[in-house]
Design an enzyme around this catalytic site. Sequence first.
Site, mmCIF file in Angstrom:
data_model
loop_
_atom_site.group_PDB
_atom_site.id
_atom_site.type_symbol
_atom_site.label_atom_id
_atom_site.label_comp_id
_atom_site.label_asym_id
_atom_site.label_seq_id
_atom_site.Cartn_x
_atom_site.Cartn_y
_atom_site.Cartn_z
ATOM 1 N N ASP A 90 26.942 43.212 31.271
ATOM 2 C CA ASP A 90 28.092 42.364 30.980
ATOM 3 C C ASP A 90 27.837 40.984 31.583
ATOM 4 O O ASP A 90 26.695 40.579 31.766
ATOM 5 C CB ASP A 90 29.359 43.010 31.546
ATOM 6 C CG ASP A 90 30.597 42.726 30.724
ATOM 7 O OD1 ASP A 90 31.050 41.555 30.736
ATOM 8 O OD2 ASP A 90 31.124 43.637 30.072
ATOM 9 N N HIS A 146 34.870 39.129 33.193
ATOM 10 C CA HIS A 146 34.873 40.217 32.218
ATOM 11 C C HIS A 146 34.166 41.464 32.754
ATOM 12 O O HIS A 146 34.676 42.581 32.647
ATOM 13 C CB HIS A 146 34.209 39.727 30.930
ATOM 14 C CG HIS A 146 34.337 40.651 29.762
ATOM 15 N ND1 HIS A 146 33.354 41.554 29.433
ATOM 16 C CD2 HIS A 146 35.312 40.791 28.839
ATOM 17 C CE1 HIS A 146 33.719 42.222 28.343
ATOM 18 N NE2 HIS A 146 34.908 41.774 27.966
ATOM 19 N N SER A 326 36.975 45.840 24.606
ATOM 20 C CA SER A 326 36.195 45.744 25.847
ATOM 21 C C SER A 326 36.831 46.544 26.971
ATOM 22 O O SER A 326 36.145 47.019 27.879
ATOM 23 C CB SER A 326 36.088 44.278 26.301
ATOM 24 O OG SER A 326 35.184 43.556 25.525
#
Length: 408
Positions: A90, A146, A326
């Site tokens: 990620d 994220h 996600s």
Amino acid sequence: SRGIEHRAFWVANVVWARAGLAELERIAGRDDVLHVDGNPVVRNRLPQPEPGPQSPDVPNATEWGVNKVRAPEAWAAGYTGQGVVIGGQDTGYQWDHLALRDKYRGWDGAGADHNYHWHDAIHAIIGSGTNPCGLDSPLPCDDHNHGTHTMGTMVGDDGGGNQIGVAPGARWIACRNMERGNGTPATYLECFQWFMAPTDLAGQNPDPARAPHVINNSWGCPPSEGCTVSVLESAVDNLRAAGVMVVVSAGNNGSSCGTVQDPPAIYARSFSVGNTTSVDSIAGSSSRGPVTIDGSNRLKPDVSAPGSSIRSSIRGGGYANFSGTSMAGPHVAAAAALVMSARPDLRGNPAAVESVLRETAVPLTSTQTCGLYPGSVVPNAVFGSGRIDAYAAVSRVVSDPIFVDGTE
């Protein structure tokens, strides 16, 4: 022999090269070159913290998504993910966030050793400006939020009331494959390769015995931005052949049919995940199948999971709500870890783990019919086999000691 800058991969039969048109024409003309693809910046539309005040550091209860998949019931039965290693690629990870630090495989309770537990595939600025983590970071760092958020949903628990993770007994390792949300096919391939045989920080002495059992991939590589349909497929297939489960977010291109369209979610051996709400509705943005971009009409997503207004960890030690597939994918990767903690013999058998997650999912139907897949039938192209139920999956493999279904 021509001195062209290049990097060879072994996880797939691919060589990255930096060359001009004349050199590329010579390379493309070779009999042993099947095709030449570009390696442009892939600008992911990653979820951002939702508007409003930041989530409090201490909630009143375990997060709703964790409860929805019945993870606490699996914990009560003695299965928290212990003995299982989860990989994440990620935007990076804040490894010392209090909800993540004790779960990091590189932390021994007193100090950290990042060899074999962390790899940075970002060797150059892909966007513009400077990167807060720098390049080739020697320790896990998140340049976006994220990645830290997704890992929190998998393993997060600070011991003080922030029970944000589905598998708090699992350990995690990680690779940064995006530079502030921007990746390229080469950065994704580099992380896939590292997960098959993690290396030390110098990129040497690869050790397949330290590979994770499951990898979460909360990203997509759009063909419209240069990632060809097949460029990552061999890497996914080879990881699966090595016994590593590859969980992938289906994408946020819904609500039309045929919107599961980006690698690696489109692949047969990726376990693709749609996004459900707290009332088991499908999120409007969740991508639907079937996969039409490669002509396969393959049914996707495989399953669905909570992905709307998910509270999890972010950089700086805090917490925030994000939404998207996600956020759904990490619930599934962690549920797989619970299954493998209940049945250690299923580690290295991703097909079997996927099979039980499908079989035990809460069946959900839709009024939306996509291609040959009526929404009134399960599985369908909206929810797949349904919303996962981690406790039901654990109960299934515990009650059936000879469960070995899912062989390919």
